[in-house]
Design an enzyme around this catalytic site. Structure first.
Site, short mmCIF file in Angstrom:
data_model
loop_
_atom_site.label_atom_id
_atom_site.label_comp_id
_atom_site.label_asym_id
_atom_site.label_seq_id
_atom_site.Cartn_x
_atom_site.Cartn_y
_atom_site.Cartn_z
N ASP A 26 0.88 -1.17 0.00
CA ASP A 26 0.00 0.00 0.00
C ASP A 26 0.93 1.23 0.00
O ASP A 26 2.12 1.11 0.29
CB ASP A 26 -0.86 -0.05 1.28
CG ASP A 26 -1.54 1.26 1.58
OD1 ASP A 26 -2.26 1.75 0.70
OD2 ASP A 26 -1.33 1.81 2.68
N ASP A 28 -0.17 5.20 0.88
CA ASP A 28 -0.42 6.21 1.91
C ASP A 28 -0.55 5.59 3.30
O ASP A 28 -1.38 4.73 3.51
CB ASP A 28 -1.68 6.99 1.56
CG ASP A 28 -1.50 7.82 0.29
OD1 ASP A 28 -2.29 7.63 -0.65
OD2 ASP A 28 -0.55 8.61 0.23
C1 XBP Z 1 -5.15 6.31 0.65
C2 XBP Z 1 -6.37 6.95 0.09
C3 XBP Z 1 -6.19 8.09 -0.88
C4 XBP Z 1 -5.46 9.25 -0.19
C5 XBP Z 1 -5.62 10.54 -0.98
O1 XBP Z 1 -4.68 5.44 -0.34
O2 XBP Z 1 -7.48 6.55 0.41
O3 XBP Z 1 -7.49 8.51 -1.26
O4 XBP Z 1 -6.07 9.47 1.08
O5 XBP Z 1 -5.17 10.35 -2.31
P1 XBP Z 1 -3.85 4.07 0.06
P2 XBP Z 1 -6.13 10.78 -3.53
O6 XBP Z 1 -3.78 3.99 1.58
O7 XBP Z 1 -4.64 2.93 -0.55
O8 XBP Z 1 -2.49 4.25 -0.55
O9 XBP Z 1 -6.64 12.18 -3.23
O10 XBP Z 1 -5.26 10.70 -4.75
O11 XBP Z 1 -7.25 9.76 -3.51
MG MG Z 2 -2.94 3.26 3.30
#
Ligand code: XBP
Ligand code: MG
Length: 251
Positions: A26, A28
């Site tokens: 993953d 973020d």
């Molecule tokens: C995390 C998310 C993303 C980010 C914001 O993604 O849910 O929406 O919060 O990025 P992950 P965007 O943990 O699956 O990596 O504004 O581009 O959606």
């Molecule tokens: Mg994440």
């Protein structure tokens, strides 16, 4: 159950990682604590667009239950008692402003990869394991973060990179993980997903992939009882992150 998973997690987690044919990351919250920058970027976009919205950390933590920035803004708009209509074109414009500002923040270098990530990536490559990314965020955001942290050729290290807009349904749907498995041509049980949130755990689990959790800023108190192991961060993997390990997957 939760306490037991944490106390023996490092050895169990290290074994899970070492034995996998591929590590699926993953982004973020897992590779880096990016959600605080996303939050600041959203607030910047709201101000630029003339909206009096301000997402503080407590509210953002709640809104993070909705994955996807565009979906998150739509969900917030929908809960306001009175609000002017917000067409999809406005959501898209807001998200473009937000994404551009997020990249500016990341490019300052203020958001390094989390402890143990670089060591684990290097050790996995040395062991002949494959690497992949399965995320809800966009390719642009992945590139901004990993170009800054790993250099502009970062993508060459990954056999599959699947982002939120590559699939129909974002996490907790399994789509990004199923697409990643298809591109890797590997069975779910031969991989491990490394995640930070309950939505990510559910998504990977629905795809049949064992999950290793690293707790992150906004999701530390999520329910991770279905995870194979729960760590505070990947530096706890110890020997599994050293390059000298035997080669379980080398020919
Ligand atoms: C995390 C998310 C993303 C980010 C914001 O993604 O849910 O929406 O919060 O990025 P992950 P965007 O943990 O699956 O990596 O504004 O581009 O959606
Ligand atoms: Mg994440």
């Amino acid at each position: 159950m939760q306490a037991e998973a944490v106390t023996i997690a490092p050895s169990r987690a290290a074994e899970l990682v070492r034995r996998a044919a591929a590590l699926i990351f993953d982004v973020d919250g897992t590779l880096a604590e990016t959600e605080e920058l996303h939050r600041r970027a959203f607030n910047h976009a709201f101000a630029r667009h003339g909206l009096d919205w301000q997402w503080d950390r407590a509210l953002y933590k709640e809104l993070l239950r909705v994955t996807g920035g565009k979906e998150r803004m739509r969900a917030y708009h929908g809960r306001l008692p009175i609000a002017r209509p917000l067409p999809d074109a406005d959501i898209a414009a807001l998200h473009r402003i937000k994404t551009a500002h997020y990249a500016e923040l990341v490019e300052t270098g203020c958001c390094p990869l989390r402890p143990g990530v670089i060591e684990l990536l290097a050790a996995a490559k040395a062991r002949g394991q494959r690497l992949a990314i399965a995320t809800t965020t966009s390719h642009g955001n992945i590139d901004a973060l990993l170009s800054q942290a790993l250099g502009t050729t970062w993508a060459a290290e990954f056999d599959a990179i699947v982002a939120g807009d590559d699939v129909r349904h974002k996490k907790p749907a399994p789509d990004v993980y199923l697409e990643t498995l298809a591109r890797l041509k590997l069975a779910a049980a031969d991989c491990v997903a490394i995640e930070d949130s309950a939505n990510g755990l559910i998504a990977a689990s629905r795809a049949g992939i064992p999950v290793l959790i690293t707790r992150s800023m906004f999701f530390a108190d999520d329910d991770f009882s279905e995870a194979r192991a729960v760590l505070d961060d990947l530096s706890e993997l110890g020997s599994a992150s050293r390059k000298t390990e035997k080669q379980p997957h080398a020919p």
